[in-house]
Scaffold this motif. Structure first.
Motif, PDB file in Angstrom:
ATOM      1  N   UNK A 236       0.816  -1.223   0.000  1.00 12.84           N
ATOM      2  CA  UNK A 236       0.000   0.000   0.000  1.00 12.84           C
ATOM      3  C   UNK A 236       0.847   1.270   0.000  1.00 12.84           C
ATOM      4  N   UNK A 237       2.146   1.160  -0.251  1.00 14.91           N
ATOM      5  CA  UNK A 237       3.036   2.326  -0.297  1.00 14.91           C
ATOM      6  C   UNK A 237       3.820   2.292  -1.600  1.00 14.91           C
ATOM      7  N   UNK A 238       3.917   3.418  -2.255  1.00 14.09           N
ATOM      8  CA  UNK A 238       4.682   3.512  -3.496  1.00 14.09           C
ATOM      9  C   UNK A 238       6.167   3.592  -3.161  1.00 14.09           C
ATOM     10  N   UNK A 239       6.767   2.434  -2.967  1.00 14.13           N
ATOM     11  CA  UNK A 239       8.185   2.380  -2.608  1.00 14.13           C
ATOM     12  C   UNK A 239       9.080   2.605  -3.826  1.00 14.13           C
ATOM     13  N   UNK A 240       8.591   2.251  -5.011  1.00 11.72           N
ATOM     14  CA  UNK A 240       9.397   2.408  -6.225  1.00 11.72           C
ATOM     15  C   UNK A 240       9.507   3.864  -6.665  1.00 11.72           C
ATOM     16  N   UNK A 241       8.477   4.622  -6.397  1.00 13.02           N
ATOM     17  CA  UNK A 241       8.445   5.997  -6.881  1.00 13.02           C
ATOM     18  C   UNK A 241       7.649   6.156  -8.157  1.00 13.02           C
ATOM     19  N   UNK A 244       5.053   1.033  -9.632  1.00  8.61           N
ATOM     20  CA  UNK A 244       5.095  -0.289 -10.261  1.00  8.61           C
ATOM     21  C   UNK A 244       5.096  -1.422  -9.248  1.00  8.61           C
ATOM     22  N   UNK A 245       5.459  -1.161  -7.985  1.00  7.73           N
ATOM     23  CA  UNK A 245       5.445  -2.204  -6.966  1.00  7.73           C
ATOM     24  C   UNK A 245       4.034  -2.505  -6.478  1.00  7.73           C
ATOM     25  N   UNK A 246       3.046  -1.675  -6.856  1.00 15.34           N
ATOM     26  CA  UNK A 246       1.657  -1.893  -6.431  1.00 15.34           C
ATOM     27  C   UNK A 246       0.727  -2.211  -7.599  1.00 15.34           C
ATOM     28  N   UNK A 247       1.227  -2.139  -8.823  1.00 17.10           N
ATOM     29  CA  UNK A 247       0.343  -2.249  -9.993  1.00 17.10           C
ATOM     30  C   UNK A 247      -0.236  -3.639 -10.180  1.00 17.10           C
ATOM     31  N   UNK A 248       0.548  -4.688  -9.953  1.00 16.27           N
ATOM     32  CA  UNK A 248       0.109  -6.052 -10.245  1.00 16.27           C
ATOM     33  C   UNK A 248      -0.400  -6.768  -9.003  1.00 16.27           C
ATOM     34  N   UNK A 249      -0.844  -6.051  -8.012  1.00 16.17           N
ATOM     35  CA  UNK A 249      -1.256  -6.627  -6.734  1.00 16.17           C
ATOM     36  C   UNK A 249      -2.776  -6.636  -6.634  1.00 16.17           C
ATOM     37  N   UNK A 250      -3.358  -7.801  -6.480  1.00 18.24           N
ATOM     38  CA  UNK A 250      -4.820  -7.886  -6.353  1.00 18.24           C
ATOM     39  C   UNK A 250      -5.302  -7.452  -4.979  1.00 18.24           C
ATOM     40  N   UNK A 251      -4.382  -7.306  -4.023  1.00 17.63           N
ATOM     41  CA  UNK A 251      -4.777  -6.868  -2.682  1.00 17.63           C
ATOM     42  C   UNK A 251      -4.788  -5.355  -2.555  1.00 17.63           C
ATOM     43  N   UNK A 252      -4.456  -4.651  -3.630  1.00 19.24           N
ATOM     44  CA  UNK A 252      -4.324  -3.193  -3.598  1.00 19.24           C
ATOM     45  C   UNK A 252      -5.324  -2.557  -4.566  1.00 19.24           C
ATOM     46  N   UNK A 259      -0.630   8.544  -5.967  1.00 19.24           N
ATOM     47  CA  UNK A 259       0.044   8.193  -4.715  1.00 19.24           C
ATOM     48  C   UNK A 259      -0.902   7.840  -3.579  1.00 19.24           C
ATOM     49  N   UNK A 260      -2.021   7.199  -3.879  1.00 22.54           N
ATOM     50  CA  UNK A 260      -2.876   6.723  -2.804  1.00 22.54           C
ATOM     51  C   UNK A 260      -3.317   5.303  -3.111  1.00 22.54           C
ATOM     52  N   UNK A 261      -2.986   4.406  -2.200  1.00 26.92           N
ATOM     53  CA  UNK A 261      -3.325   2.995  -2.333  1.00 26.92           C
ATOM     54  C   UNK A 261      -4.059   2.566  -1.072  1.00 26.92           C
ATOM     55  N   UNK A 262      -5.109   1.781  -1.235  1.00 19.37           N
ATOM     56  CA  UNK A 262      -5.858   1.271  -0.093  1.00 19.37           C
ATOM     57  C   UNK A 262      -6.042  -0.227  -0.280  1.00 19.37           C
ATOM     58  N   UNK A 263      -6.336  -0.973   0.789  1.00 19.15           N
ATOM     59  CA  UNK A 263      -6.601  -2.409   0.631  1.00 19.15           C
ATOM     60  C   UNK A 263      -7.797  -2.648  -0.283  1.00 19.15           C
ATOM     61  N   UNK A 264      -7.708  -3.674  -1.115  1.00 14.50           N
ATOM     62  CA  UNK A 264      -8.814  -3.994  -2.012  1.00 14.50           C
ATOM     63  C   UNK A 264     -10.087  -4.316  -1.237  1.00 14.50           C
ATOM     64  N   UNK A 265      -9.934  -4.821  -0.011  1.00 15.63           N
ATOM     65  CA  UNK A 265     -11.095  -5.158   0.810  1.00 15.63           C
ATOM     66  C   UNK A 265     -11.874  -3.920   1.241  1.00 15.63           C
ATOM     67  N   UNK A 266     -11.276  -2.730   1.101  1.00 15.24           N
ATOM     68  CA  UNK A 266     -11.979  -1.497   1.465  1.00 15.24           C
ATOM     69  C   UNK A 266     -12.682  -0.856   0.276  1.00 15.24           C
TER      70      UNK A 266
END
Length: 627
Positions: A236-241, A244-252, A259-266
């Motif tokens: 849930x944090x853009x560590x790459x800048x 790309x570290x959050x793009x392929x994640x089904x939990x996000x 620059x805002x990511x939340x859990x997919x469950x929300x």
């Protein structure tokens, strides 16, 4: 201007030191904003002056509102921790437990830890498997042994390294492995300078780095070439800048804003978590004041019908006032007039909601809901509907009691209108008006805001506050900003003062653009808040209102039962002889009884389900979640 002009930082302007050869940086000529600790100079491309977020009292720094909680934390040391408290984050299990041995590494995931055999028996048994999740055979790297459940699971509740290991090992039901690129010898430029080159798959050159017990190659290669560790992926944090570290994640779930990511469950859970509302306003879910076409049609139809018919009835009663010659008729007319007036107010309310829903907001309501809920119009409509049904219910009760009283006293002759009669009718009318009005406006009284205010809304520019946070979120933010707060439950007045002190007030007194979300603002239809949870401070008032309404309905029902008994008794006396007059009286009484039964039945059908549902919503957690 010098031939070879040099740029200097803006914070060097006016700092008492001449950095330019001609001393121009210390002249009183540069455009600036703020006062005192917030004074700052503007560059040529930025001429906007506004309020700022003040770092905690130990620091002299500040953050401009457009930069607050933008994912790039720099000026304030605790800005990230404060922003993390701005929503009720779900606790997640994101790191495995490592057991390092001489032969191989072993990691325990989820509940597969030593000593938790009983928990494993309740769920799925755990297995130990050697996993080649990197899909490459790298010389010098040992295979990883994972202790994990012996079944595929929904990985949307896991984050970081746990999510990556489960998905790449193929133990997620629908989550692909987020690793898309292999680490080569020239990957991660500028990082891991003490790298050791090795061969991967006997095809290409890669590198490893030393660990406490051998070598490791557990790096995630971002699209921009930067490398991060596995525990920073899908967290849930853009560590790459570059995200790309959050793009392929089904939990996000990636909000539409940057620059805002939340859990997919929300996503689509009814609570606004994205600053742009994209988690609740999208193709999968949305929100309107009236959720379906049937409700929209009924709202228009009943609103127009109630408004038109009650206007006609009120006009008819008023036109015949001068023709009435008895006290009973005047009393009945006044109470019936109040009933029609109450129904008229409800009709106007329905028309107002229909117009707001289908004309004003239409399909844009989901994005404009905070604006609508915090508006005075929503409160006015809530007051209108509450006064309306209280008018009707109170007047029906008074009319019923009056009829029972006259029948029991045996008053059948007409009485002239006397002074006492006029005073009695006036007191009765004013009492109904006063009680109805008081019941509707009490929740909006300022000194009762700690019981009736549901939350606060803020300027959309301030991403620290998303949606309409309640007291719990405010307290979390204050605890992180000020440190330990002695009181566990502060008043809204104190909370607002403390929040105001977190921001500058150089240009306006209400720098945060705060508005209250009050009692009628819990839903878009702006109705009385009948459904409250067991820990809601408004539950006492709501249950008092429900009890009063059900008591009044009980009184009305009992009165008409008595009236029915008296009417049948009178009919038997008047119709002992089988005459046309007796038959006429009998038919008239039966017709009246059917009308009265229908009125009482419809009232009970309306209020009994509301009361039962409100009770279950308050005391049964599973019912409130389903509802």
């Amino acid at each position: 201007m010098h031939e070879r002009a040099l740029r200097i930082p803006l914070n060097w302007l006016g700092d008492g030191v001449e950095d330019c050869l001609d001393g121009v940086d210390e002249r009183d000529m540069w455009p600036s904003c703020g006062v005192g600790r917030t004074k700052r100079f503007l560059d040529l491309d930025n001429s906007y002056c506004g309020e700022v977020f003040l770092c905690s009292h130990q620091q002299a720094a500040f953050v401009q509102l457009q930069d607050l909680c933008d994912g790039k934390f720099g000026s304030c040391g605790n800005e990230k921790r404060i922003c993390d408290k701005s929503h009720l984050a779900v606790a997640t299990f994101d790191k495995p437990i490592n057991v390092e041995g001489s032969n191989r590494n072993k990691k325990f995931l989820l509940y597969c830890l030593p000593g938790l055999e009983s928990l494993q028996n309740l769920a799925n048994r755990c297995v130990h498997k050697d996993i080649d999740f990197l899909k490459s055979e790298i010389f010098g790297i040992k295979k990883l042994t994972l202790a994990l459940p012996d079944t595929k699971i929904d990985c949307d509740h896991t984050f970081g390294e746990v999510y990556l290991l489960l998905s790449c090992a193929g133990f997620c039901t629908s989550s692909p492995c987020p690793i898309r690129k292999k680490i080569e010898y020239n990957s991660c430029p500028g990082q891991h300078t003490k790298r050791i080159y090795t061969v991967a798959d006997n095809e290409f050159l890669s590198f490893v780095t030393r660990s406490r017990d051998g070598y490791k190659n557990d790096y995630f290669l971002c699209d921009n070439g930067f490398c991060i560790s596995f525990d920073q992926v899908c967290n849930l944090i853009d560590e790459c800048g570059d995200g790309s570290d959050e793009l392929s994640c089904t939990n996000v779930f990636i909000c539409d804003s940057e620059n805002q990511f939340i859990p997919m469950t929300e996503k689509c859970d009814g609570n606004i978590d994205c600053a742009d509302f994209s988690d609740e306003c999208n193709t999968q879910c949305g929100r309107q004041i009236l959720q379906n076409m049937l409700l929209k049609v009924l709202c228009w139809f009943l609103g127009v019908l109630a408004t038109a018919l009650n206007c006609v009835s009120i006009a008819k009663i008023l036109s015949q006032f001068s023709l009435k010659a008895s006290a009973e008729a005047l009393n009945n007319d006044v109470l019936i007039l109040l009933i029609h007036l109450g129904d008229l107010l409800v009709g106007i309310y329905l028309l107002g909601i229909a117009i707001i829903d289908t004309v004003v907001y239409r399909s844009n309501y989901c994005w404009e809901q905070i604006k609508w809920l915090s508006s005075h119009t929503c409160n006015y409509l809530g007051i209108l509907s509450t006064i309306g049904y209280q008018f009707s219910l109170g007047s029906v009760t008074a009319l019923s009691l009056t009829r029972v009283f006259r029948i029991r006293k045996g008053i059948v002759c007409k009485e002239d209108i006397s002074k006492n009669t006029a005073v009695s009718i006036t007191i009765k009318t004013l009492s109904i008006l006063a009680v109805s009005f008081a019941g509707a406006v009490v929740p909006l009284m300022p000194h009762l805001e700690d019981f009736f205010v549901n939350g606060m809304t803020y300027d959309p520019l301030i991403k620290l506050f998303i949606g309409s946070p309640g007291k719990r979120i405010h307290m979390n933010i204050l605890q992180e900003y000020y440190g330990k707060v002695k009181e566990k439950d502060l008043t809204w007045r104190v909370i607002n003062d403390l929040i105001d002190d977190m921001f500058s007030s150089d240009y306006t007194d209400n720098a945060v653009g705060r508005k209250k979300l009050e009692f009628y603002d819990n839903e878009g239809v702006c109705l009385f808040k009948f459904f409250v949870t067991a820990d809601d401070p408004q539950r006492i008032y709501v249950w008092i209102a429900l009890t009063v309404n059900m008591t009044l309905l009980g009184i009305v029902s009992a009165c008409y039962v008595l009236i029915s008994v008296y009417a049948k008794s009178s009919s038997r006396v008047l119709t002992k002889e089988n005459t046309p007059t007796g038959e006429k009286i009998r038919r008239r009484n039966n017709k009246l009884q059917r009308k009265i039964t229908l009125i009482i039945a419809t009232d009970l059908i309306c209020w009994l389900p509301i009361t039962i549902a409100a009770h279950n919503y308050s005391v049964l957690p599973t019912f409130s979640e389903y509802f």
